[in-house]
Design an enzyme around this catalytic site. Structure first.
Site, PDB file in Angstrom:
ATOM      1  N   GLU A 271       2.940   2.302   6.204  1.00  0.00           N
ATOM      2  CA  GLU A 271       4.118   2.988   6.721  1.00  0.00           C
ATOM      3  C   GLU A 271       4.164   2.989   8.242  1.00  0.00           C
ATOM      4  OE1 GLU A 271       4.135   6.217   3.001  1.00  0.00           O
ATOM      5  OE2 GLU A 271       4.125   6.942   5.067  1.00  0.00           O
TER       6      GLU A 271
ATOM      7  N   ASP B  35      -0.291   0.261  -2.035  1.00  0.00           N
ATOM      8  CA  ASP B  35      -0.236   1.076  -0.823  1.00  0.00           C
ATOM      9  C   ASP B  35      -1.627   1.272  -0.237  1.00  0.00           C
ATOM     10  OD1 ASP B  35       2.452   1.574  -0.463  1.00  0.00           O
ATOM     11  OD2 ASP B  35       2.454   3.417  -1.638  1.00  0.00           O
TER      12      ASP B  35
ATOM     13  N   GLU C 120      13.467   3.719   3.064  1.00  0.00           N
ATOM     14  CA  GLU C 120      13.583   4.863   2.157  1.00  0.00           C
ATOM     15  C   GLU C 120      14.461   5.959   2.733  1.00  0.00           C
ATOM     16  OE1 GLU C 120      10.837   7.971  -0.458  1.00  0.00           O
ATOM     17  OE2 GLU C 120       9.885   6.306   0.609  1.00  0.00           O
TER      18      GLU C 120
ATOM     19  N   ASP D 293       1.149   4.963  -3.544  1.00  0.00           N
ATOM     20  CA  ASP D 293       0.393   6.214  -3.469  1.00  0.00           C
ATOM     21  C   ASP D 293       1.216   7.385  -3.999  1.00  0.00           C
ATOM     22  OD1 ASP D 293       2.156   6.436  -1.363  1.00  0.00           O
ATOM     23  OD2 ASP D 293       0.627   6.667   0.192  1.00  0.00           O
ATOM     24  N   SER D 294       2.464   7.107  -4.411  1.00  0.00           N
ATOM     25  CA  SER D 294       3.250   8.111  -5.139  1.00  0.00           C
ATOM     26  C   SER D 294       2.565   8.526  -6.428  1.00  0.00           C
ATOM     27  CB  SER D 294       4.645   7.571  -5.461  1.00  0.00           C
ATOM     28  OG  SER D 294       4.572   6.372  -6.215  1.00  0.00           O
TER      29      SER D 294
ATOM     30  N   LYS E 282       0.942  -2.421   1.381  1.00  0.00           N
ATOM     31  CA  LYS E 282       2.074  -1.801   2.070  1.00  0.00           C
ATOM     32  C   LYS E 282       1.573  -0.649   2.912  1.00  0.00           C
ATOM     33  CE  LYS E 282       5.133   0.850  -0.156  1.00  0.00           C
ATOM     34  NZ  LYS E 282       5.056   2.130   0.613  1.00  0.00           N
TER      35      LYS E 282
END
Length: 272
Positions: free
Chosen positions: A118, A86, A185, A42-43, A116
């Protein structure tokens, strides 16, 4: 490439390479370079769509870009990199059913193999377990978690004893919940190195030192294309400068239809 290959790589001591892609051009380049894993992160909200955070990215946008990435590969499916996408903000934080629907939408409509997400809060662990029961592989993400930017900020995490103990506990819980790998990260290198030995699944670092089971980077950062370059991502190419100079050369050319006399477009070779 399959998720089980990454666990095998850890046992063999083979470094795992993960690069991001956001469309067919970037995925074809990353595949040709030989990355083990392609992350549709999602970056892309910041790298491609111009947002200041990842929070505005929608599920529809993630699906759009994931499908484009998967269409860019040249190799047969069995020889392609593992594709992980993501789950965007609020696609899994609002309950298990919504998370299953979101992950299923991404995987059913592309050739992606895993998602993925978080964090390791109790609700997140329940979501992970549910997804895995549904046959959807999950990669975890700890440390600097961009979807929590308004709570944690864009800064190094696990700097004090309490937060370090928490990240060790969280990594163990992610493994026990069934994650096949974890992204760490922007945490201290010594913590990542210890954590790598603390769990059996691969630890993929970004800004977490070199002693991880693998590394993930935003492709635009490596190529020097990013407008804002992260401090832990050294560019290996002056990509923006090269692109700008090439475009200036064309713009300033007296003959805009001119083709390099040593190159015929019909003879251009593909990486496929």
């Amino acid at each position: 490439m399959q998720t089980t290959d990454l666990v095998r790589f850890k046992k063999l001591g083979k470094q795992i390479t993960v690069l991001t892609a956001w469309d067919a051009i970037s995925s074809s380049i990353v595949e040709a370079a030989g990355a083990d894993v392609v992350l549709v992160g999602d970056s892309l909200g910041m790298v491609v769509l111009g947002h200041s955070t990842t929070l505005p990215v929608t599920l529809d946008q993630m699906l759009h870009h994931t499908k484009a990435v998967c269409r860019g590969f040249c190799r047969p499916l069995s020889k392609q990199p593992l594709v992980v996408c993501d789950l965007p903000f609020l696609s899994y934080q609002c309950g298990e059913d919504k998370a299953v629907e979101a992950a299923g939408t991404l995987l059913k409509n592309s050739t992606a193999s895993a998602v993925k997400l978080e964090g390791a809060e109790p609700e997140t662990l329940l979501v992970i377990k549910r997804l895995i029961r549904m046959g959807i592989p999950v990669m975890g993400h700890l440390g600097l978690t961009p979807q929590s930017v308004h709570q944690l900020g864009y800064k190094s995490q696990a700097r004090d004893k309490d937060s370090q103990e928490k990240i060790f506990k969280d990594s163990k819980m992610l493994q026990e919940s069934g994650c096949f790998a974890i992204v760490l990260e922007h945490i201290p290198a010594e913590i990542a190195s210890r954590l790598k030995k603390h769990i059996d699944i691969p630890v993929i670092g970004i800004g977490a030192g070199s002693d991880c089971d693998g590394q993930v980077r935003v492709t635009a950062d490596i190529l020097g294309l990013s407008i804002a370059q992260p401090p832990f991502a050294k560019p290996l190419l002056a990509g923006r400068e090269l692109c700008i100079n090439a475009l200036k050369e064309w713009i300033n050319s007296t003959d805009l239809d001119q083709v390099n006399p040593t190159t015929k477009t019909s003879e251009s070779k593909s990486d496929c």
